[in-house]
Design a protein around this motif. Sequence first.
Motif, short mmCIF file in Angstrom:
data_model
loop_
_atom_site.label_atom_id
_atom_site.label_comp_id
_atom_site.label_asym_id
_atom_site.label_seq_id
_atom_site.Cartn_x
_atom_site.Cartn_y
_atom_site.Cartn_z
N ARG A 173 -0.87 12.11 3.32
CA ARG A 173 -2.22 12.04 2.72
C ARG A 173 -3.10 10.99 3.37
O ARG A 173 -4.32 11.07 3.29
N HIS A 174 -2.51 9.99 3.98
CA HIS A 174 -3.28 8.91 4.59
C HIS A 174 -3.23 9.08 6.11
O HIS A 174 -2.23 8.77 6.74
N ARG A 175 -4.28 9.58 6.69
CA ARG A 175 -4.30 9.98 8.11
C ARG A 175 -3.89 8.85 9.07
O ARG A 175 -3.05 9.09 9.94
N PHE A 232 0.83 -1.20 0.00
CA PHE A 232 0.00 0.00 0.00
C PHE A 232 0.87 1.25 0.00
O PHE A 232 0.67 2.18 -0.79
N LEU A 233 1.88 1.27 0.87
CA LEU A 233 2.77 2.43 0.98
C LEU A 233 3.56 2.64 -0.31
O LEU A 233 3.73 3.77 -0.77
N ARG A 244 1.11 4.02 -3.04
CA ARG A 244 0.79 5.43 -2.82
C ARG A 244 1.98 6.33 -3.12
O ARG A 244 1.83 7.41 -3.68
N ALA A 291 2.91 10.74 0.58
CA ALA A 291 1.94 9.65 0.62
C ALA A 291 1.50 9.37 2.05
O ALA A 291 0.31 9.14 2.31
N THR A 336 -1.95 6.31 8.68
CA THR A 336 -0.52 6.06 8.54
C THR A 336 0.26 7.25 9.06
O THR A 336 1.29 7.09 9.72
N SER A 337 -0.21 8.43 8.79
CA SER A 337 0.46 9.65 9.23
C SER A 337 0.58 9.71 10.74
O SER A 337 1.60 10.16 11.27
#
Length: 143
Positions: free
Chosen positions: A78-80, A50-51, A54, A75, A82-83
């Motif tokens: 943008r993905h909360r 996935f990472l 993205r 990337a 993961t962030s």
Amino acid sequence: MAEDEAIDPIRPEFPTGRVKRIMKLDKDINKINSEALFLVSCSTDLFLRFLAERSAEVATEKKKKTVKLDHLRTAVKRHRPTSDFLLDSLPMPAESTQSAARTVTEREPSRPVADKTAAAGTRRIDHFFRKPGNEAPIQINDA
């Protein structure tokens, strides 16, 4: 008819021994069930795919053919979900283009973001990947 066909077992991409060793770094974990080990290995594989996807999308948007750290950071931002856990562990981007122009011999090893105090019971992800050989040797003084 489906019963006659041979079904290949799903095998995780990561070495299960290493995944198990990383899991056992947590002091609260004594034993690891083989099913749990399998699920963690598969989950890790899915997360990294996935990472990578993205990050590749970000690189493509910026019309680049090589995925770089900045693309990965974008990337992750943008993905909360993961962030929330990964962004603090990623190295900071280069301050200027001059630092990118330095030769490999002049470069300093990448430094993680300044250590923040983690919530109780949590550790930074980069601690899992440190090799024991990178630590200073223990000196014993004979009296």
